[in-house]
Enzyme design. Sequence first.
Site, PDB file in Angstrom:
ATOM      1  N   SER A 186       0.793  -1.268  -0.118  1.00  0.00           N
ATOM      2  CA  SER A 186      -0.044  -0.020  -0.078  1.00  0.00           C
ATOM      3  C   SER A 186       1.000   1.309  -0.009  1.00  0.00           C
ATOM      4  CB  SER A 186      -0.983   0.007   1.363  1.00  0.00           C
ATOM      5  OG  SER A 186      -0.154  -0.170   2.328  1.00  0.00           O
TER       6      SER A 186
ATOM      7  N   HIS B 210      -5.607  -4.575  -1.597  1.00  0.00           N
ATOM      8  CA  HIS B 210      -5.403  -3.254  -2.527  1.00  0.00           C
ATOM      9  C   HIS B 210      -5.442  -4.108  -4.240  1.00  0.00           C
ATOM     10  CE1 HIS B 210      -4.817   0.385  -0.268  1.00  0.00           C
ATOM     11  NE2 HIS B 210      -4.422  -0.407   0.611  1.00  0.00           N
TER      12      HIS B 210
ATOM     13  N   LYS C 244     -11.953  -0.960   0.451  1.00  0.00           N
ATOM     14  CA  LYS C 244     -11.104  -0.434  -0.502  1.00  0.00           C
ATOM     15  C   LYS C 244     -11.981  -0.201  -1.671  1.00  0.00           C
ATOM     16  CE  LYS C 244      -7.817  -0.417   2.560  1.00  0.00           C
ATOM     17  NZ  LYS C 244      -6.862  -1.502   3.023  1.00  0.00           N
TER      18      LYS C 244
HETATM   19  C1  LIG Z   1      -6.668  -1.626   4.364  1.00  0.00           C
HETATM   20  C2  LIG Z   1      -5.983  -2.956   4.705  1.00  0.00           C
HETATM   21  C3  LIG Z   1      -6.348  -3.833   5.675  1.00  0.00           C
HETATM   22  C4  LIG Z   1      -7.227  -3.702   6.742  1.00  0.00           C
HETATM   23  O1  LIG Z   1      -8.616  -3.620   6.005  1.00  0.00           O
HETATM   24  P1  LIG Z   1      -9.944  -2.980   6.650  1.00  0.00           P
HETATM   25  O2  LIG Z   1     -10.900  -3.669   5.990  1.00  0.00           O
HETATM   26  O3  LIG Z   1      -9.988  -1.587   6.203  1.00  0.00           O
HETATM   27  O4  LIG Z   1      -9.869  -3.302   7.941  1.00  0.00           O
HETATM   28  C5  LIG Z   1      -5.472  -5.012   5.688  1.00  0.00           C
HETATM   29  N1  LIG Z   1      -4.563  -5.295   4.726  1.00  0.00           N
HETATM   30  C6  LIG Z   1      -3.880  -4.576   3.948  1.00  0.00           C
HETATM   31  C7  LIG Z   1      -2.979  -4.903   3.143  1.00  0.00           C
HETATM   32  C8  LIG Z   1      -4.779  -3.214   3.881  1.00  0.00           C
HETATM   33  O5  LIG Z   1      -4.153  -2.349   2.882  1.00  0.00           O
END
Ligand SMILES: *Cc1c(COP(=O)(O)O)cnc(C)c1O
Length: 395
Positions: A185, A213, A243
């Site tokens: 990310s 992502h 996301k």
């Molecule tokens: C955003 C994210 C999470 C957390 O996801 P949520 O559904 O927002 O709790 C976990 N792992 C990665 C790689 C992320 O980018």
Amino acid sequence: MTTPTEWMKDEYNDLVSKGFDWKPPVIGGPSTGRAIIDGKKRIMLCANNYLSMSNHPKVKQAAIDAVKSHGAGSGSVRPIAGNMDIHNELEETIARFKNREAALYYQTGFAVNSGLIPQLAGKNDSIISDQLNHGSIIDGVRLSGVKKENRTIYAHNDMGELEDRLKKATKKSEKTLVISDGVFSMDGDIAPLDQITNLARKYGAMTYIDDCHGEGVLAGGRGIGAHFGVEDEVDMESGSFSKAFGVVGGLVAGEKHMVDYAFNKSRTMLLSGSAPPATIAACKASIEVLESEPEHVEKLWSNTEYFRKELQSMGFDTGVSETPIIPVMCGESHKAKELSAKLLELDVFALPIVFPMVAPDKARIRVMMSAGLEREDLDIALNGFEKGGKTTRII
Ligand SMILES: *Cc1c(COP(=O)(O)O)cnc(C)c1O
């Protein structure tokens, strides 16, 4: 008078003095390409809402309908009395979408990683994790019973080092688990999943890939497994609905016995209320829109390619990104902050990512591209980057 929590004031003030505290902007309406940010319409370049699904009419309508048919809350945790027909329908939809035998929906992606990973490896086992994995994976590993010396990391995407770790771990452990983000990310680069799954098979290890992502983005939206054509090779594919899907929630997909185990063992599943009907229905609708309206993923990518190319032709360094996460490298923290402030003056909202989130000399503006942005929005933003880039002497 002092209270027992006085120390928090000191620690908080310390964060403020170092500039490490968060002062979140206030979003005064839906998260769209042009959103009301701190009272003013601005171009949104830092939401994770890749496909602008959070404001899609069909997704919103599904949420409204579900409140009418099923109420505002689920009433319980999933295993006791919070398992509604719509939860099961959503999971069937996820499994079909992911091309896997079964899937399980959690309240968040964080709840998947922090609830399931601790159940996948214990005191006679090993976990091998990419150096740049997400914090929720790190917490999941910390909550596991795996001995400290058997929790190892490998240099980011370094397959030689992963193999070395696998050799050592599989010799001394009953089970070995390899964990990696699919798309990273901070830099927007991709894990070499074909090589990871090959190595894991060679050494008999399990694979856990967090595709938060990648879903809705790679391979027409199907994610990193489909991108590399190795969907069946990933033992646990986790993901998020916060996301590209534009709602909230987490998922894990794979074989049915894995899902049965995950449901019965994850403490975040057993001890935390299930997601409310509006959320569940919106998540299902979001998958259906993604499948029936391919134009959103296409627009996300054409926006990404246009924006990245224009930035590069201005002389910006956009790092190693292969996805709609576009880091605009600025060097030192103060430069990234200056550029972000310049952009905000022009009503372009793009946040700086600075130390300690990234190395001190790797400060950047992280642009998150979205299908909700029009070409005109992109041109306004690019104009801002050009002006700001020159005054800060980044270009
Ligand atoms: C955003 C994210 C999470 C957390 O996801 P949520 O559904 O927002 O709790 C976990 N792992 C990665 C790689 C992320 O980018």
